[in-house]
Design an enzyme around this catalytic site. Sequence first.
Site, PDB file in Angstrom:
ATOM      1  N   ARG A 102      42.179  43.429  56.225  1.00  0.00           N
ATOM      2  CA  ARG A 102      42.335  42.022  55.806  1.00  0.00           C
ATOM      3  C   ARG A 102      42.156  41.182  57.061  1.00  0.00           C
ATOM      4  NH1 ARG A 102      46.837  39.066  52.123  1.00  0.00           N
ATOM      5  NH2 ARG A 102      45.438  39.991  50.602  1.00  0.00           N
ATOM      6  N   HIS A 129      37.545  38.409  48.040  1.00  0.00           N
ATOM      7  CA  HIS A 129      38.733  39.230  47.784  1.00  0.00           C
ATOM      8  C   HIS A 129      38.400  40.216  46.649  1.00  0.00           C
ATOM      9  CE1 HIS A 129      42.743  40.481  47.963  1.00  0.00           C
ATOM     10  NE2 HIS A 129      43.409  39.408  47.573  1.00  0.00           N
ATOM     11  N   GLN A 132      41.204  42.198  44.627  1.00  0.00           N
ATOM     12  CA  GLN A 132      41.932  41.344  43.695  1.00  0.00           C
ATOM     13  C   GLN A 132      41.125  41.162  42.408  1.00  0.00           C
ATOM     14  OE1 GLN A 132      45.107  39.608  43.994  1.00  0.00           O
ATOM     15  NE2 GLN A 132      44.667  39.465  41.804  1.00  0.00           N
ATOM     16  N   ASP A 219      43.968  29.198  42.204  1.00  0.00           N
ATOM     17  CA  ASP A 219      44.454  29.791  43.462  1.00  0.00           C
ATOM     18  C   ASP A 219      44.984  28.647  44.323  1.00  0.00           C
ATOM     19  OD1 ASP A 219      44.956  31.564  45.556  1.00  0.00           O
ATOM     20  OD2 ASP A 219      42.865  31.630  46.229  1.00  0.00           O
ATOM     21  N   CYS A 259      46.174  35.022  41.449  1.00  0.00           N
ATOM     22  CA  CYS A 259      46.262  36.186  42.339  1.00  0.00           C
ATOM     23  C   CYS A 259      47.601  36.260  43.056  1.00  0.00           C
ATOM     24  CB  CYS A 259      45.109  36.168  43.330  1.00  0.00           C
ATOM     25  SG  CYS A 259      45.131  34.777  44.475  1.00  0.00           S
ATOM     26  N   ARG A 287      46.668  45.566  40.719  1.00  0.00           N
ATOM     27  CA  ARG A 287      46.171  45.783  42.091  1.00  0.00           C
ATOM     28  C   ARG A 287      46.340  47.251  42.460  1.00  0.00           C
ATOM     29  NH1 ARG A 287      46.027  41.650  45.735  1.00  0.00           N
ATOM     30  NH2 ARG A 287      44.907  43.182  46.960  1.00  0.00           N
TER      31      ARG A 287
HETATM   32  N1  NVA Z   1      42.888  32.167  48.782  1.00  0.00           N
HETATM   33  C1  NVA Z   1      44.122  32.803  49.191  1.00  0.00           C
HETATM   34  C2  NVA Z   1      44.313  34.098  48.487  1.00  0.00           C
HETATM   35  C3  NVA Z   1      45.588  34.822  48.814  1.00  0.00           C
HETATM   36  C4  NVA Z   1      45.705  36.147  48.155  1.00  0.00           C
HETATM   37  C5  NVA Z   1      44.108  33.007  50.692  1.00  0.00           C
HETATM   38  O1  NVA Z   1      43.056  33.403  51.228  1.00  0.00           O
HETATM   39  O2  NVA Z   1      45.117  32.769  51.329  1.00  0.00           O
HETATM   40  N1   CP Z   2      46.987  38.433  45.976  1.00  0.00           N
HETATM   41  C1   CP Z   2      47.153  38.967  47.185  1.00  0.00           C
HETATM   42  O1   CP Z   2      46.234  39.463  47.823  1.00  0.00           O
HETATM   43  O2   CP Z   2      48.444  38.919  47.651  1.00  0.00           O
HETATM   44  P1   CP Z   2      48.937  39.237  49.120  1.00  0.00           P
HETATM   45  O3   CP Z   2      48.430  38.145  50.013  1.00  0.00           O
HETATM   46  O4   CP Z   2      50.433  39.226  49.004  1.00  0.00           O
HETATM   47  O5   CP Z   2      48.416  40.570  49.545  1.00  0.00           O
END
Ligand code: NVA
Ligand code: CP
Length: 301
Positions: A102, A129, A132, A219, A259, A287
């Site tokens: 990540r 993502h 997800q 989101d 998500c 997930r």
């Molecule tokens: N768009 C959000 C998704 C979190 C799972 C982010 O990148 O923070």
């Molecule tokens: N939806 C998701 O990826 O959650 P986290 O940021 O908690 O991993």
Amino acid sequence: MKHLLKLLDLSPEEITELLDLADQLKYERKNGIAHPHLKGKTLGMIFQKASTRTRVSFETGMVQLGGYPLFLSSNDLQIGRGEPVQDTARVLSRYLDGIMIRTFAQKEVEDLAQYGSIPIINGLTDFCHPCQVLADLMTIREYKGSFQGLKMCYIGDGNNMANSLIVGGLKVGMEVSIACPDDYRPDAIVLDFASKNGHFTMTNQPVVAAENADVIFTDVWASMGQEGEAEKRRIAFAGYQVNDTVLSAAHEGCMVQHCLPAHRGEEITEEVFEAHANEIFDEAENRLHAQKAVMVKLMAH
Ligand code: NVA
Ligand code: CP
């Protein structure tokens, strides 16, 4: 399929195979049937951003598959002190059987795959993502039976989630609509894909996008790394909330997915969130199953 870097790389058949395997692993898990497909294998999990779901679902998923998950915070790795990703990839390939990462730049994930020699799984970048959205597709199919004739709608920021939902939704044959402010559109590569593959519409009016939708996604307005823009974004996205007005334009029985983490009162109202909490937490649970399918497909040989 050697890696999961972005959904653009997957064929519709590969996505369906992953979803079928995820369903099977979920069934086995629910019925106490062990599935140690990754016995003796190790997954490195590199996190350059925070996480609740991704970390815990990959970690426990790896244990359920008989393997060993290794949490690697970038604060503790040399990568956090500037060691090039090309070198990190070549070193970690000598120890591990797979890497979940990540991070911010999609290029970093693509570089890991290019320089390493083990499967790489994208656990979220600024661009996409994919894990997800595999869980999201799994949840839609679980509730609706198939993707046939369904319309997916996304309201809000044209961010990593929007990018992956557009690609994933179109690849499995759904109609996809998105409502976002003109200055916050999805990535140009995704819009180009969408214009050539299936039924896609983009508007800046949420109620128009939500018309006859079977599932509505949203989101956060400020993603990880954009905290400094939160105030500016709250203003830009003020009209882009998933609320009763938006839902009344959708089909009866329309699902709502998020998500998570969610900001009640911003991108979604408390009422809509709680009315659809079962669907949203099934989505979060999936997930685990979807990512186990990804790990088995990539690492079990
Ligand atoms: N768009 C959000 C998704 C979190 C799972 C982010 O990148 O923070
Ligand atoms: N939806 C998701 O990826 O959650 P986290 O940021 O908690 O991993």
